[in-house]
Design a protein around this motif. Sequence first.
Motif, PDB file in Angstrom:
ATOM      1  N   LYS A   1       0.764  -1.317   0.045  1.00  5.28           N
ATOM      2  CA  LYS A   1       0.096  -0.192  -0.068  1.00  5.28           C
ATOM      3  C   LYS A   1       0.938   0.968  -0.137  1.00  5.28           C
ATOM      4  O   LYS A   1       0.375   2.274  -0.599  1.00  5.28           O
ATOM      5  N   HIS A   2       2.095   1.241   0.744  1.00  4.05           N
ATOM      6  CA  HIS A   2       2.748   2.500   0.825  1.00  4.05           C
ATOM      7  C   HIS A   2       3.693   2.639  -0.438  1.00  4.05           C
ATOM      8  O   HIS A   2       3.583   3.983  -1.069  1.00  4.05           O
ATOM      9  N   LEU A   3       3.996   1.744  -1.321  1.00  2.00           N
ATOM     10  CA  LEU A   3       4.718   1.655  -2.404  1.00  2.00           C
ATOM     11  C   LEU A   3       3.686   2.102  -3.466  1.00  2.00           C
ATOM     12  O   LEU A   3       3.735   2.952  -4.342  1.00  2.00           O
ATOM     13  N   LEU A   4       2.446   1.593  -3.571  1.00  2.00           N
ATOM     14  CA  LEU A   4       1.339   2.184  -4.501  1.00  2.00           C
ATOM     15  C   LEU A   4       1.172   3.726  -4.170  1.00  2.00           C
ATOM     16  O   LEU A   4       0.890   4.551  -5.338  1.00  2.00           O
ATOM     17  N   SER A   5       1.076   4.043  -3.095  1.00  2.00           N
ATOM     18  CA  SER A   5       0.669   5.394  -2.381  1.00  2.00           C
ATOM     19  C   SER A   5       1.808   6.426  -3.302  1.00  2.00           C
ATOM     20  O   SER A   5       1.799   7.418  -3.957  1.00  2.00           O
ATOM     21  N   VAL A   6       3.112   5.971  -2.816  1.00  2.00           N
ATOM     22  CA  VAL A   6       4.328   6.550  -3.254  1.00  2.00           C
ATOM     23  C   VAL A   6       4.449   6.845  -4.805  1.00  2.00           C
ATOM     24  O   VAL A   6       4.587   7.937  -5.423  1.00  2.00           O
ATOM     25  N   ALA A   7       4.347   5.712  -5.422  1.00  2.00           N
ATOM     26  CA  ALA A   7       4.213   5.547  -6.937  1.00  2.00           C
ATOM     27  C   ALA A   7       3.090   6.603  -7.740  1.00  2.00           C
ATOM     28  O   ALA A   7       3.411   7.174  -8.703  1.00  2.00           O
ATOM     29  N   THR A   8       1.901   6.358  -7.117  1.00  2.00           N
ATOM     30  CA  THR A   8       1.114   7.235  -7.360  1.00  2.00           C
ATOM     31  C   THR A   8       1.110   8.685  -7.315  1.00  2.00           C
ATOM     32  O   THR A   8       1.109   9.477  -8.349  1.00  2.00           O
ATOM     33  N   ASP A   9       1.666   9.150  -6.271  1.00  2.00           N
ATOM     34  CA  ASP A   9       2.074  10.538  -6.041  1.00  2.00           C
ATOM     35  C   ASP A   9       3.336  10.966  -7.143  1.00  2.00           C
ATOM     36  O   ASP A   9       3.215  12.188  -7.655  1.00  2.00           O
TER      37      ASP A   9
END
Length: 104
Positions: free
Chosen positions: A84-92
């Motif tokens: 979830k953290h990696l998805l959030s960072v990649a999306t940002d």
Amino acid sequence: MGMRDQSWCASCGAGMLYTEDENVTCYRCDQEEYNKIETKSSKFLEYMKIHLISLEQDKDETVSTVGDESIDWHFIEGQIVATKHLLSVATDIMNSTNERYDNE
């Protein structure tokens, strides 16, 4: 008309206004390269979302078989938090550049 009146796209060979940069590409080739990058990034994020769903299913299966206090449950829960953290960072990152991705 001399040699400095026109340049050629380094990718497709299309004629364009003169530039001293021998590696310059035309607008069409620039857009095609941008679309490839956007597609690859979006595909990777879709893969991460599918992986997250798989982890959540594994966690549910672990809870139903051995309970939520097992080492396996905590291990899977850690993977879910990290994904979830990696998805959030990649999306940002994508949203702060020209790429756009909806993480819904």
